[in-house]
Motif scaffolding. Structure first.
Motif, short mmCIF file in Angstrom:
data_model
loop_
_atom_site.label_atom_id
_atom_site.label_comp_id
_atom_site.label_asym_id
_atom_site.label_seq_id
_atom_site.Cartn_x
_atom_site.Cartn_y
_atom_site.Cartn_z
N LEU A 17 41.16 41.13 32.40
CA LEU A 17 40.04 40.21 32.60
C LEU A 17 40.41 38.77 32.29
O LEU A 17 40.00 37.85 33.00
N GLY A 18 41.17 38.53 31.23
CA GLY A 18 41.51 37.16 30.86
C GLY A 18 42.21 36.41 31.97
O GLY A 18 41.83 35.29 32.32
N LEU A 19 43.21 37.03 32.57
CA LEU A 19 43.94 36.38 33.65
C LEU A 19 43.06 36.24 34.89
O LEU A 19 43.12 35.22 35.59
N ILE A 23 42.32 32.77 36.87
CA ILE A 23 42.59 32.61 38.30
C ILE A 23 41.34 32.11 39.02
O ILE A 23 41.41 31.19 39.86
N LEU A 24 40.19 32.69 38.72
CA LEU A 24 38.94 32.25 39.36
C LEU A 24 38.67 30.78 39.04
O LEU A 24 38.22 30.02 39.91
N SER A 56 43.41 42.12 43.92
CA SER A 56 42.28 42.89 43.39
C SER A 56 40.98 42.11 43.51
O SER A 56 39.93 42.65 43.89
N LEU A 57 41.03 40.80 43.23
CA LEU A 57 39.83 39.95 43.34
C LEU A 57 39.38 39.81 44.78
O LEU A 57 38.17 39.74 45.06
N VAL A 58 40.32 39.77 45.72
CA VAL A 58 39.96 39.73 47.14
C VAL A 58 39.30 41.04 47.54
O VAL A 58 38.27 41.05 48.24
N ARG A 59 39.88 42.16 47.11
CA ARG A 59 39.32 43.47 47.46
C ARG A 59 37.88 43.60 46.97
O ARG A 59 37.03 44.17 47.65
#
Length: 248
Positions: A17-19, A23-24, A56-59
């Motif tokens: 979660l931290g990374l 990134i967001l 993963s965030l895109v998915r």
């Protein structure tokens, strides 16, 4: 935490979660679309790790790829979270929309555009959207979807992943031709058999449509409701500075 501060932060987590949050934040700081390499440099994490988290965030629709695949932008789920937070306080646009609803006696809604679809900013509680699911899935079935197609002529599936249906080329061409004449978009009985809608664009400082104010009414009243287009345009001009400030 800024990108400059991250470079020397040895406590930066490289997993989980931290990374993902870091990134967001980096993507949010670059409205042109941050590349994975840029993000990796900014957060000071291994590129391979960043690639895995970004994918993963895109998915999960927290990020979306630019149409030319040169970088990443904030996705639908982040925008929805922002809208939920914003809904907890009375927004600046509320008095204007309430006045417009009273003056027209019709359903008036406010939308914002993003690269992958639409965001409902203010739905008329007394006269809610007739088919919200279809409106947000198929741009060809609503006046606001038509206007999104006008504002994003080069964006088609899968570059706009929130749309589950792609608009046929002939329909898009007809939508552009009608908009060039009217200066707004209109649909009749595409979402509900007895209702139609008008959508008037809200422009940013560069005259690009970034959202819209819409009026929905019964088909029997649609031609009469067209007399409110002037009021909708006045509202759109008044909303433009708010759109610029909030970054629709």
């Amino acid at each position: 935490m800024s990108g400059a501060g991250l470079a020397g932060d040895t406590r930066l987590p490289e997993k989980g979660l931290g990374l993902a949050l870091e990134i967001l934040e980096q993507v949010a700081r670059d409205d042109r679309g941050a590349s994975a390499a840029d993000i990796a440099r900014a957060v000071g994490a291994p590129r391979a790790t960043v690639y895995r988290v970004v994918n993963s965030l895109v998915r999960d629709e927290y990020l979306v790829r630019r149409p030319d695949f040169s970088g990443f932008l904030l996705g639908t789920r982040v925008l929805e979270l922002a809208a939920i937070v914003g809904a907890r306080k009375r927004p600046e646009h509320a008095p204007l929309l309430e006045r417009l609803r009273e003056e027209t006696g019709e359903a008036v809604h406010l939308f914002a555009f993003h690269r992958s679809g639409l965001l409902v900013l203010d739905e008329d509680d007394r006269r809610p959207l007739s088919n919200r699911e279809a409106l947000l899935a198929d741009p060809a079935r609503s006046a606001i979807g038509h206007l999104w197609l006008v504002a994003h002529p080069d964006r088609r599936l899968p570059q706009a992943p929130c749309w589950s249906t792609d608009a046929p080329a002939d329909d898009v061409r007809a939508i552009h031709e009608a908009y060039a004449v009217r200066g707004y978009t209109e649909q009749v009985a595409l979402l509900s058999a007895d209702r139609g809608c008008i959508a008037v664009p809200i422009h940013d400082d560069d005259a690009r449509p970034v959202g819209a104010v819409t009026l929905s009414t019964s088909i029997a009243r649609l031609s009469v409701a067209a007399r409110h287009v002037g009021a909708l345009r006045d509202a759109a001009r008044a909303l433009a500075p708010l759109a610029s400030l909030s970054g629709w």
